[in-house]
Scaffold this active site. Structure first.
Site, short mmCIF file in Angstrom:
data_model
loop_
_atom_site.label_atom_id
_atom_site.label_comp_id
_atom_site.label_asym_id
_atom_site.label_seq_id
_atom_site.Cartn_x
_atom_site.Cartn_y
_atom_site.Cartn_z
N GLU A 132 0.79 -1.23 0.00
CA GLU A 132 0.00 0.00 0.00
C GLU A 132 0.83 1.28 0.00
OE1 GLU A 132 -2.96 -0.16 3.07
OE2 GLU A 132 -3.98 -1.87 2.16
N GLU A 188 -5.80 -8.40 0.42
CA GLU A 188 -6.44 -8.09 1.72
C GLU A 188 -7.89 -7.70 1.48
OE1 GLU A 188 -4.63 -5.10 4.28
OE2 GLU A 188 -2.64 -5.89 3.80
C1 BGC Z 1 -3.32 -2.62 5.87
C2 BGC Z 1 -3.41 -3.46 7.13
C3 BGC Z 1 -4.50 -2.90 8.03
C4 BGC Z 1 -5.82 -2.96 7.28
C5 BGC Z 1 -7.02 -2.47 8.07
C6 BGC Z 1 -4.64 -2.22 5.30
O1 BGC Z 1 -4.56 -0.89 4.88
O2 BGC Z 1 -2.48 -3.23 4.93
O3 BGC Z 1 -2.16 -3.49 7.75
O4 BGC Z 1 -4.58 -3.55 9.25
O5 BGC Z 1 -5.74 -2.18 6.13
O6 BGC Z 1 -6.91 -1.13 8.36
#
Ligand code: BGC
Length: 432
Positions: free
Chosen positions: A165, A348
């Site tokens: 990110e 993610e």
């Molecule tokens: C990140 C994680 C974070 C998740 C929730 C993402 O932007 O890669 O590290 O915990 O979002 O906020």
């Protein structure tokens, strides 16, 4: 019955994702101070929380990996801590090297596929003090560090991600002030937005010289929406998209920055920016998409990119983020417009919930988003999906208040308890 396996091809990869600083415990194993330890010490996080103990994964990784196996996941996305490997930014901590060797052995011996990320935000504070991502030297140091990761761990990895990110690394941390180092300065943010891209490009080159494994990047997407499509709102949306969703994608894939953003920001870029783009657009083998939410916008505000967020009547997660599953498909479509045919992963996706164990809301969230991924995968090369996250963990500036895990962690005792969402994945993945 959701029947996940019937919705995806047999070789589609299901995994969970974590990040070093959020789970390992930075006080163990000779790990150095990172910019996040420093930020927490200086009041940047809720309740003064930090990652010094976190989930004590440093000592409990075997037990945590057993959970992944129990749930039936194929793959594990984790990150290497730069501060654990190079505590002062220069000299190797051999205990850190041993830790990741052991971790990779434990992942591979369980038949899990390791997806490694070189950088998930824990830069050594020694480098942070020199200027962090706002200086060229640190982009070059990151390049060398990623070469080191590929040389030492490439054989054991399934694939390697440079940076998690870049938008968060640059904009959220140097302009919005929410993440370490907590700056609110446009000039620093633009420099960081460039040097994080350069770090990525140099890292890919260095890693390429060391391993034949696929190498990629993980980008986050928060698509903007408009309620009323007037000219000024449409222009505001274009500015928002250019700094949030396409700056990094465009630089890395096409070797240019979006014009709309450049019109405002070019003056803050370092002199070398145009020639650096050659290195930034180093070919990659895949893109990881992180997706959580969308925002409804209108023109307004007194700060570039001059947008205001409008409240919507949509279900919200415990982060206050709107649940809009269709945004995930928009993100996939956007990436494949820029990079047709490049393999994609959802690296993610998940939600924070107040429900400690009976997290039916999280099961619903996964179902809705997986449906969008399944539709996209009918026509586009989407190869895998990683749920965020295995464990409740240190949620950055919000500390331990926000829980994203499939597994509940009692931070007093470190006891792990499977949530209903964990059991849901377990049932779904078992039906092979
Ligand atoms: C990140 C994680 C974070 C998740 C929730 C993402 O932007 O890669 O590290 O915990 O979002 O906020």
């Amino acid at each position: 019955m959701f029947d996940i396996r019937s919705k995806f091809s047999d070789d589609f990869v299901f995994g969970v994702a974590t990040a070093a600083y959020q789970i390992e415990g930075s006080k163990f194993g000779g790990c150095g101070e990172s910019i996040w330890d420093h930020f927490a010490k200086n009041g940047g996080t809720a309740n003064g929380d930090d990652g010094s103990l976190a989930c004590d994964h440093f000592h409990r990784f075997e037990e945590d990996l057993d959970l992944l196996v129990d749930a039936g996941f194929d793959a594990y996305r984790f990150s290497f801590s730069w501060s654990r490997l190079f505590p002062d930014g220069k000299n190797l901590n051999t205990k850190g090297l041993d830790f990741y060797k052991q971790l990779l052995d434990a992942i591979n011996s369980r038949g899990l596929r390791p997806y490694g990320t070189a950088y998930h935000w824990d830069m050594p504070q020694a480098l942070g003090a020199l200027g962090g991502w706002t200086i060229r030297d640190n982009a070059e140091r990151f390049g060398e560090y990623m070469g080191f990761i590929a040389r030492n761990f490439g054989d054991d990895l399934e694939n390697l991600v440079s940076i998690n990110e870049p938008w968060c690394v640059a904009w959220l941390s140097h302009y919005l002030g929410e993440h370490a180092p907590g700056l609110r300065d446009l000039s620093s943010a633009v420099k960081a937005s460039h040097y994080v891209c350069l770090g990525h490009g140099l890292g890919v080159q260095a890693a390429r010289a060391e391993t034949e494994k696929p190498i990629g990047v993980v980008l986050n997407f928060t698509p903007g929406r408009l309620e009323t499509k007037t000219k000024i709102n449409t222009e505001a949306l274009e500015r928002y998209e250019a700094v949030t969703n396409t700056w990094y994608l465009s630089a890395i894939i096409k070797g240019n920055y979006p014009d709309v953003a450049l019109q405002e920001l070019e003056g803050y870029l370092p002199n070398s920016w145009k020639s650096d783009l050659q290195n930034i657009k180093e070919p990659i083998d895949f893109i990881g998409i992180n997706y959580y939410t969308t925002v409804l916008l209108k023109s307004g505000g007194d700060k570039f990119p001059f947008v205001e967020i409008i409240e919507r009547d949509l279900p919200k997660t415990d982060m206050g983020w709107d649940v809009e599953p269709a945004g995930l498909r928009d993100a996939i479509n956007l990436v494949s417009d820029y990079a047709p045919n490049l393999p994609l992963y959802i690296t993610e996706n998940g939600m924070a919930s107040k429900n400690a164990i009976a997290d039916i809301d999280r099961i619903e969230y996964y179902k809705q988003h997986l449906n969008e991924v399944a539709k996209a995968a009918e026509t586009l090369p989407v190869n895998g999906y990683f749920a965020w996250s295995l464990l409740d963990n240190f949620e950055w500036a919000l500390g331990y208040d926000k829980r994203f895990g499939l597994v509940h962690v009692d931070y007093e005792t470190q006891k792990r308890t499977m949530k209903d969402s964990f059991k849901w994945w377990q049932r779904e993945l078992a039906k092979k």
